[in-house]
Structures are given as structure tokens and as C-alpha cells.
Design a protein around this motif. Structure first.
Motif, mmCIF file in Angstrom:
data_model
loop_
_atom_site.group_PDB
_atom_site.id
_atom_site.type_symbol
_atom_site.label_atom_id
_atom_site.label_comp_id
_atom_site.label_asym_id
_atom_site.label_seq_id
_atom_site.Cartn_x
_atom_site.Cartn_y
_atom_site.Cartn_z
ATOM 1 N N GLN A 166 10.050 6.485 8.470
ATOM 2 C CA GLN A 166 8.830 5.890 8.984
ATOM 3 C C GLN A 166 8.145 4.975 7.904
ATOM 4 O OE1 GLN A 166 7.538 6.558 12.452
ATOM 5 N NE2 GLN A 166 9.407 7.856 12.859
ATOM 6 N N ARG A 167 7.590 4.145 8.748
ATOM 7 C CA ARG A 167 6.657 3.338 7.658
ATOM 8 C C ARG A 167 5.334 3.479 7.634
ATOM 9 N NH1 ARG A 167 7.889 -1.639 11.331
ATOM 10 N NH2 ARG A 167 7.308 0.132 12.611
ATOM 11 N N ALA A 168 4.937 3.869 6.341
ATOM 12 C CA ALA A 168 3.433 4.300 6.236
ATOM 13 C C ALA A 168 2.575 3.221 6.693
ATOM 14 C CB ALA A 168 2.975 4.580 4.686
ATOM 15 N N CYS A 169 2.831 2.038 6.667
ATOM 16 C CA CYS A 169 1.786 0.926 6.968
ATOM 17 C C CYS A 169 1.699 0.717 8.303
ATOM 18 C CB CYS A 169 2.132 -0.156 6.218
ATOM 19 S SG CYS A 169 3.675 -1.056 6.658
ATOM 20 N N ALA A 170 2.747 0.600 9.127
ATOM 21 C CA ALA A 170 2.740 0.520 10.488
ATOM 22 C C ALA A 170 3.098 1.695 11.610
ATOM 23 C CB ALA A 170 3.848 -0.477 10.685
ATOM 24 N N TRP A 212 3.075 3.894 -1.583
ATOM 25 C CA TRP A 212 3.252 2.628 -2.286
ATOM 26 C C TRP A 212 3.509 1.505 -1.070
ATOM 27 C CZ3 TRP A 212 6.679 -1.633 -2.624
ATOM 28 C CH2 TRP A 212 6.177 -2.552 -3.598
ATOM 29 N N MET A 213 2.637 0.147 -1.134
ATOM 30 C CA MET A 213 3.014 -0.752 -0.170
ATOM 31 C C MET A 213 3.234 -1.758 -0.614
ATOM 32 S SD MET A 213 0.349 0.416 2.791
ATOM 33 C CE MET A 213 0.252 1.918 3.620
ATOM 34 N N ALA A 214 4.006 -2.684 0.115
ATOM 35 C CA ALA A 214 4.121 -4.133 -0.491
ATOM 36 C C ALA A 214 3.536 -4.986 0.712
ATOM 37 C CB ALA A 214 5.748 -4.511 -0.635
ATOM 38 N N CYS A 215 4.274 -5.420 1.992
ATOM 39 C CA CYS A 215 3.724 -6.127 2.969
ATOM 40 C C CYS A 215 2.491 -5.526 3.487
ATOM 41 C CB CYS A 215 4.744 -6.620 3.885
ATOM 42 S SG CYS A 215 5.365 -5.412 5.092
ATOM 43 N N GLY A 216 2.415 -4.065 3.805
ATOM 44 C CA GLY A 216 1.370 -3.648 4.698
ATOM 45 C C GLY A 216 1.331 -3.902 5.961
ATOM 46 N N VAL A 217 2.205 -4.762 6.502
ATOM 47 C CA VAL A 217 2.375 -4.892 7.726
ATOM 48 C C VAL A 217 3.557 -4.497 8.565
ATOM 49 C CG1 VAL A 217 0.381 -6.518 7.791
ATOM 50 C CG2 VAL A 217 2.790 -7.486 7.473
ATOM 51 N N GLY A 218 4.231 -3.794 8.271
ATOM 52 C CA GLY A 218 5.463 -3.266 8.736
ATOM 53 C C GLY A 218 6.901 -3.972 8.426
ATOM 54 N N ALA A 219 6.953 -4.911 7.634
ATOM 55 C CA ALA A 219 8.015 -6.034 7.685
ATOM 56 C C ALA A 219 9.196 -5.526 6.555
ATOM 57 C CB ALA A 219 7.649 -7.207 7.578
ATOM 58 N N CYS A 220 8.616 -4.833 5.415
ATOM 59 C CA CYS A 220 9.466 -4.682 4.270
ATOM 60 C C CYS A 220 10.255 -3.377 4.105
ATOM 61 C CB CYS A 220 8.898 -5.177 3.230
ATOM 62 S SG CYS A 220 7.660 -3.974 2.638
ATOM 63 N N MET A 221 9.756 -2.385 4.790
ATOM 64 C CA MET A 221 10.410 -0.794 4.605
ATOM 65 C C MET A 221 9.953 -0.404 3.236
ATOM 66 S SD MET A 221 11.305 0.145 7.258
ATOM 67 C CE MET A 221 12.245 1.785 7.202
ATOM 68 N N GLY A 222 9.117 -1.147 2.608
ATOM 69 C CA GLY A 222 8.610 -0.868 0.922
ATOM 70 C C GLY A 222 7.809 0.547 1.057
ATOM 71 N N CYS A 223 7.341 1.063 2.228
ATOM 72 C CA CYS A 223 6.592 2.166 2.239
ATOM 73 C C CYS A 223 7.275 3.275 2.884
ATOM 74 C CB CYS A 223 5.046 1.722 3.065
ATOM 75 S SG CYS A 223 5.423 1.302 4.593
ATOM 76 N N ALA A 224 8.687 3.211 3.131
ATOM 77 C CA ALA A 224 9.305 4.065 4.093
ATOM 78 C C ALA A 224 9.063 5.673 3.547
ATOM 79 C CB ALA A 224 10.487 4.021 4.219
HETATM 80 FE FE1 FES Z 1 6.181 -3.395 4.088
HETATM 81 FE FE2 FES Z 1 5.208 -0.807 5.051
HETATM 82 S S1 FES Z 1 4.458 -2.139 3.300
HETATM 83 S S2 FES Z 1 6.745 -2.068 5.659
#
Ligand code: FES
Length: 260
Positions: free
Chosen positions: A241-245, A220-232
Motif C-alpha cells: 500500500q502507498r503510505a501517501c495515498a 520515506w516519501m518521494a512524490c507524496g501523491v501516489g504516483a511513484c510507489m516510493g512510500c510502499a
Molecule cells: Fe510516491 Fe507515495 S511517495 S507513491
């Protein structure tokens, strides 16, 4: 990474609740590697606020087009499913780290299931070109589905092995069960994208055969660019690790599949 406004070229249903969306690619956004992804706005400027992430399922440099496969299963994807050719799209791409293409005398084995089909089809296409140029061996692609109803009506990589849980088409059983019985004279290199149970099963097979395993994760992703850790996602050493970045493609032997 580039954000651009573009147009939808086609939207094709490919299986029950699954669609392939093709759109005009902006040349100065570069070439997306297999395993990388894009995010797209699915509605107005603020609602829904989060962009939706999708892995590339194809890219055509000459035609200046790219595509992704999505499952219609929520508000964002319902919005995409009602678009038509010419509709506007707000795209941010390419994002993340993709697959490293194989080299030398080893057998690339690509395993996909569910929405993981898209990135594996794109990877198979890239490996076919890479093999033709003499850089690697031809790949074997193994795709798993619940039943024949879920098998997409779209061109699949040549020689694809189809597996269905209920045996309604192809090999009866999971893609991992097929892999476990697969014997090839060349040492395997595993690549996979799909449900966690399948990803974890491929890890066990790769471990038994002491083979490398590149795994495209679906978080699951929120920002998609490495800024929120929502995809850890958790690794076996306890780090995150962040899936998006940092991904979405990781060394599959290092991911703690039990926690996903
Ligand atoms: Fe925000 Fe990956 S979705 S850091």
C-alpha cells in the motif's frame, strides 16, 4: 489537495532538534483531518527536488493557521529551521487519509513517540471537541520519549501520561510498557504514530485485547501523491500500500510491522 504559496507565522523550538512551524492556511484548501499531511518545498525550485512531507500538529480555522512539528536532521529540515516569520512557503495539502474519529462507549487511547507527537496532539484536540459534543469518550494520551530532554515545551493534551526510557521524568519505560499495564473499565480503541518498534508493540497489545488499532505510518516519501510507489509498505497479506495515498493511517492490525 491544493498547492499554495503562503507565509510562515512562527517557528518555535519545542525540544532538542525539534521545531513547530506555524503557517497561514489557505481557506479554500479545506480542513485537514488529523493524520493527514502536507508537503513543502525546502529550498529552490529544483534543489532539493523532492518536497518534504510532514503531518499536521494543529489547525485553527478561525485564525487560518496550521502547524507541523519537524526534527532538524537533514538538508531539507535545516532549510526550514533557518526560516523566520514572513518567510515564503510552497505548500501542497492536505494529503492522504487520516484517522477516523471514535464513536460511542469505548476509550480512545492515543500513543505517540518521536516525531509522531505532532499528529497525536492534533488528534487529541479533535477528539476532545468530539467528546464534548457527546460523540465519544474522553481520550487518554500516552507519549514516550528517550529522556526528559526530548519532552517538548509546548501545550500537551490535558492529562497526558509522559513516559521516558531512562525514567528522567514520568513513567519509567516505554509508552507500550505503560499501555500493557493500563486498566480502564471501557474497551480500548488504539491510535498511534511513532517509531516502528512502538507501533508493533501497540499492535500486540491491541491484538491481546481484541481492540481496533488505527496506525499513522511514517514512510520515506518521494512524490507524496501516489504516483511513484516510493512510500510502499507491506501488509500482512503480502500486498503493498502507498503510505501517501492509501494512508498514512492504516488498520494497524493489517500492516506487516516486521518489514518496516
Ligand atoms: Fe510516491 Fe507515495 S511517495 S507513491
Amino acid at each position: 489537495m491544493k498547492r499554495f504559496d503562503t507565509k510562515l507565522i512562527s517557528l518555535k523550538p519545542v525540544a532538542r532538534d525539534y521545531f513547530e512551524l506555524t503557517f497561514v492556511w489557505q481557506a479554500d484548501a479545506g480542513i485537514p483531518a488529523p493524520g493527514t499531511f502536507l508537503t513543502v518545498r525546502t529550498g529552490g525550485e529544483y534543489d532539493p527536488i523532492l518536497r518534504r512531507p510532514f503531518a499536521f500538529s494543529s489547525f485553527d480555522k478561525e485564525a487560518r493557521s496550521a502547524a507541523f512539528i519537524f526534527q532538524n536532521r537533514g538538508r531539507g529540515t535545516s532549510y526550514l529551521a533557518q526560516l523566520s516569520p514572513g518567510s515564503s512557503l510552497d505548500v501542497l495539502a492536505p494529503l492522504g487519509k487520516g484517522f477516523v474519529l471514535p464513536q460511542g462507549e469505548a476509550r480512545p487511547i492515543l500513543v505517540g513517540g518521536g516525531i509522531g507527537l505532532g499528529p497525536m496532539v492534533y488528534l487529541a484536540d479533535a477528539i476532545r471537541t468530539h467528546a464534548k459534543a457527546g460523540h465519544c469518550e474522553a481520550a487518554i494520551t500516552v507519549l514516550g520519549f528517550r529522556s526528559a530532554d526530548f519532552i517538548p515545551s509546548m501545550p500537551l493534551p490535558e492529562g497526558t501520561v509522559l513516559c521516558t526510557d531512562d525514567g528522567s521524568l514520568g513513567f519509567k519505560g516505554t509508552a507500550a510498557a505503560y499501555l500493557a499495564a493500563l486498566n480502564d473499565p471501557l474497551p480500548p480503541l488504539y491510535f498511534a504514530c511513532g517509531p516502528t518498534a512502538m507501533m508493533a508493540a501497540v499492535e500486540k497489545i491491541a491484538a491481546l485485547r481484541n481492540a481496533p488499532y488505527q496506525a499513522a505510518t511514517e514512510q520515506w516519501m518521494a512524490c507524496g501523491v501516489g504516483a511513484c510507489m516510493g512510500c510502499a509498505l507491506r501488509m500482512k497479506d503480502g500486498s503493498y500500500q502507498r503510505a501517501c495515498a492509501d494512508g498514512p493511517v492504516f488498520d494497524g492490525m493489517l500492516v506487516d510491522w516486521e518489514t518496516l
